[in-house]
Write a protein that holds these residues in place. Structure first.
Motif, PDB file in Angstrom:
ATOM      1  N   ALA A 151       0.827  -1.213   0.000  1.00  0.00           N
ATOM      2  CA  ALA A 151       0.000   0.000   0.000  1.00  0.00           C
ATOM      3  C   ALA A 151       0.859   1.260   0.000  1.00  0.00           C
ATOM      4  N   GLY A 152       2.105   1.140   0.413  1.00  0.00           N
ATOM      5  CA  GLY A 152       2.992   2.303   0.454  1.00  0.00           C
ATOM      6  C   GLY A 152       2.674   3.260   1.585  1.00  0.00           C
ATOM      7  N   LYS A 153       2.080   2.733   2.655  1.00  0.00           N
ATOM      8  CA  LYS A 153       1.767   3.583   3.803  1.00  0.00           C
ATOM      9  C   LYS A 153       1.877   2.775   5.084  1.00  0.00           C
ATOM     10  N   SER A 154       2.005   3.499   6.175  1.00  0.00           N
ATOM     11  CA  SER A 154       2.152   2.892   7.485  1.00  0.00           C
ATOM     12  C   SER A 154       0.793   2.823   8.167  1.00  0.00           C
ATOM     13  N   GLY A 155       0.439   1.649   8.650  1.00  0.00           N
ATOM     14  CA  GLY A 155      -0.830   1.483   9.348  1.00  0.00           C
ATOM     15  C   GLY A 155      -0.867   2.211  10.670  1.00  0.00           C
ATOM     16  N   ASP A 156       0.264   2.262  11.364  1.00  0.00           N
ATOM     17  CA  ASP A 156       0.287   2.927  12.673  1.00  0.00           C
ATOM     18  C   ASP A 156       0.808   4.361  12.612  1.00  0.00           C
ATOM     19  N   GLY A 157       1.196   4.826  11.424  1.00  0.00           N
ATOM     20  CA  GLY A 157       1.600   6.232  11.267  1.00  0.00           C
ATOM     21  C   GLY A 157       3.009   6.553  11.724  1.00  0.00           C
ATOM     22  N   ASN A 158       3.827   5.558  12.049  1.00  0.00           N
ATOM     23  CA  ASN A 158       5.193   5.838  12.498  1.00  0.00           C
ATOM     24  C   ASN A 158       6.060   6.355  11.353  1.00  0.00           C
ATOM     25  N   ILE A 159       6.763   7.436  11.623  1.00  0.00           N
ATOM     26  CA  ILE A 159       7.707   7.998  10.655  1.00  0.00           C
ATOM     27  C   ILE A 159       9.074   8.040  11.316  1.00  0.00           C
ATOM     28  N   TYR A 160      10.078   7.572  10.600  1.00  0.00           N
ATOM     29  CA  TYR A 160      11.455   7.567  11.078  1.00  0.00           C
ATOM     30  C   TYR A 160      12.277   8.486  10.191  1.00  0.00           C
ATOM     31  N   ASN A 161      13.362   9.009  10.733  1.00  0.00           N
ATOM     32  CA  ASN A 161      14.229   9.829   9.897  1.00  0.00           C
ATOM     33  C   ASN A 161      15.680   9.491  10.172  1.00  0.00           C
ATOM     34  N   TYR A 162      16.491   9.784   9.182  1.00  0.00           N
ATOM     35  CA  TYR A 162      17.926   9.566   9.338  1.00  0.00           C
ATOM     36  C   TYR A 162      18.676  10.714   8.699  1.00  0.00           C
ATOM     37  N   GLU A 163      19.824  10.993   9.293  1.00  0.00           N
ATOM     38  CA  GLU A 163      20.703  12.063   8.835  1.00  0.00           C
ATOM     39  C   GLU A 163      21.826  11.426   8.034  1.00  0.00           C
ATOM     40  N   SER A 164      22.244  12.092   6.965  1.00  0.00           N
ATOM     41  CA  SER A 164      23.345  11.560   6.169  1.00  0.00           C
ATOM     42  C   SER A 164      24.269  12.690   5.733  1.00  0.00           C
ATOM     43  N   LEU A 165      25.530  12.344   5.493  1.00  0.00           N
ATOM     44  CA  LEU A 165      26.476  13.274   4.892  1.00  0.00           C
ATOM     45  C   LEU A 165      26.124  13.376   3.417  1.00  0.00           C
ATOM     46  N   ASP A 166      26.098  14.578   2.877  1.00  0.00           N
ATOM     47  CA  ASP A 166      25.754  14.771   1.474  1.00  0.00           C
ATOM     48  C   ASP A 166      26.866  14.275   0.555  1.00  0.00           C
ATOM     49  N   ALA A 167      26.498  13.956  -0.660  1.00  0.00           N
ATOM     50  CA  ALA A 167      27.459  13.540  -1.688  1.00  0.00           C
ATOM     51  C   ALA A 167      28.340  14.724  -2.079  1.00  0.00           C
ATOM     52  N   GLY A 168      29.525  14.413  -2.606  1.00  0.00           N
ATOM     53  CA  GLY A 168      30.412  15.443  -3.133  1.00  0.00           C
ATOM     54  C   GLY A 168      31.314  16.115  -2.110  1.00  0.00           C
ATOM     55  N   GLN A 169      31.522  15.487  -0.962  1.00  0.00           N
ATOM     56  CA  GLN A 169      32.411  16.050   0.060  1.00  0.00           C
ATOM     57  C   GLN A 169      33.644  15.159   0.187  1.00  0.00           C
ATOM     58  N   THR A 170      34.783  15.774   0.472  1.00  0.00           N
ATOM     59  CA  THR A 170      36.031  15.020   0.598  1.00  0.00           C
ATOM     60  C   THR A 170      36.522  15.069   2.039  1.00  0.00           C
ATOM     61  N   PHE A 171      36.941  13.916   2.517  1.00  0.00           N
ATOM     62  CA  PHE A 171      37.469  13.751   3.865  1.00  0.00           C
ATOM     63  C   PHE A 171      38.881  13.195   3.739  1.00  0.00           C
ATOM     64  N   CYS A 172      39.756  13.571   4.654  1.00  0.00           N
ATOM     65  CA  CYS A 172      41.148  13.121   4.601  1.00  0.00           C
ATOM     66  C   CYS A 172      41.520  12.434   5.903  1.00  0.00           C
ATOM     67  N   GLY A 173      41.961  11.184   5.792  1.00  0.00           N
ATOM     68  CA  GLY A 173      42.445  10.427   6.939  1.00  0.00           C
ATOM     69  C   GLY A 173      43.915  10.104   6.748  1.00  0.00           C
ATOM     70  N   ILE A 174      44.499   9.484   7.755  1.00  0.00           N
ATOM     71  CA  ILE A 174      45.928   9.179   7.711  1.00  0.00           C
ATOM     72  C   ILE A 174      46.152   7.746   8.164  1.00  0.00           C
ATOM     73  N   ILE A 175      47.033   7.043   7.457  1.00  0.00           N
ATOM     74  CA  ILE A 175      47.482   5.734   7.885  1.00  0.00           C
ATOM     75  C   ILE A 175      48.943   5.879   8.286  1.00  0.00           C
ATOM     76  N   LEU A 176      49.268   5.475   9.510  1.00  0.00           N
ATOM     77  CA  LEU A 176      50.622   5.571  10.033  1.00  0.00           C
ATOM     78  C   LEU A 176      51.217   4.187  10.215  1.00  0.00           C
ATOM     79  N   GLY A 177      52.496   4.045   9.911  1.00  0.00           N
ATOM     80  CA  GLY A 177      53.187   2.780  10.129  1.00  0.00           C
ATOM     81  C   GLY A 177      54.631   2.880   9.708  1.00  0.00           C
ATOM     82  N   GLU A 178      55.360   1.848  10.014  1.00  0.00           N
ATOM     83  CA  GLU A 178      56.746   1.790   9.591  1.00  0.00           C
ATOM     84  C   GLU A 178      56.805   1.755   8.071  1.00  0.00           C
ATOM     85  N   GLU A 179      57.772   2.431   7.484  1.00  0.00           N
ATOM     86  CA  GLU A 179      57.865   2.511   6.045  1.00  0.00           C
ATOM     87  C   GLU A 179      57.968   1.139   5.388  1.00  0.00           C
ATOM     88  N   SER A 180      58.622   0.209   6.058  1.00  0.00           N
ATOM     89  CA  SER A 180      58.774  -1.135   5.487  1.00  0.00           C
ATOM     90  C   SER A 180      57.424  -1.833   5.380  1.00  0.00           C
TER      91      SER A 180
END
Length: 180
Positions: A151-180
């Motif tokens: 039916a594409g609808k909720s019988g009990d009327g519950n609505i949920y929401n979620y937050e997301s990071l938008d597309a097109g953003q760049t993040f920078c992380g670092i991996i550390l370790g011995e050069e070998s």
């Protein structure tokens, strides 16, 4: 000798990095890709490149790298000029009009200043700038039964929401370790 490798992650679609939330109907998202997420991304690529498949846990080199030798540092948002952001120190305060900064580690507290939270960076002119990733909130209905889904609808009327990071953003992380 220690080596540092910068890893850039660009979101190509909305991304949910589930964060703790005070409500059951909202899934919040983190503003950074944690070192644990970065480790997982790198491990998946390593497993594919080395052809380890479902036996990666049996590979001594894999276990040694991902559970001992390497350190994965959170991936923070990069600002427009390519500068990696950082968590703002709790000691940093800004005047209410935004014109001055105060660091409580070296400066006396003053009236008219308030704490800064979140992420920041130092711009090309050497000034502090507060930045935050772009986010969106999406809604969806609870459809727990087959009839509700059709039916594409909720019988009990519950609505949920979620937050997301938008597309097109760049993040920078670092991996550390011995050069070998």
């Amino acid at each position: 000798m220690m080596k540092q490798v910068r890893v850039k992650i660009t979101t190509k679609s909305p991304v949910v990095l589930a964060a703790a939330s005070g409500t059951a109907v909202m899934t919040a998202t983190n503003e950074v890709f944690s070192g644990t997420v970065l480790r997982g991304l790198a491990a998946v690529r390593y497993i594919a490149a080395a052809g380890l498949g479902q036996k990666a846990h049996e590979d001594e080199r894999f276990r040694s790298l991902f559970f001992g030798q390497l350190r994965f540092v959170d991936a923070f948002l990069m600002e427009a000029a390519g500068q990696r952001s950082f968590p703002v120190p709790m000691s940093l305060q800004r005047s209410k009009d935004g014109s001055r900064l105060l660091d409580l580690l070296s400066d006396e507290p003053q009236p008219g200043f308030k704490s800064i939270h979140g992420l920041g960076c130092i711009d090309a002119q050497g000034r502090f700038a507060r930045i935050a990733p772009r986010k969106s909130i999406s809604l969806h209905m609870s459809r727990s039964s087959e009839n509700e889904r059709l039916a594409g609808k909720s019988g009990d009327g519950n609505i949920y929401n979620y937050e997301s990071l938008d597309a097109g953003q760049t993040f920078c992380g670092i991996i550390l370790g011995e050069e070998s």
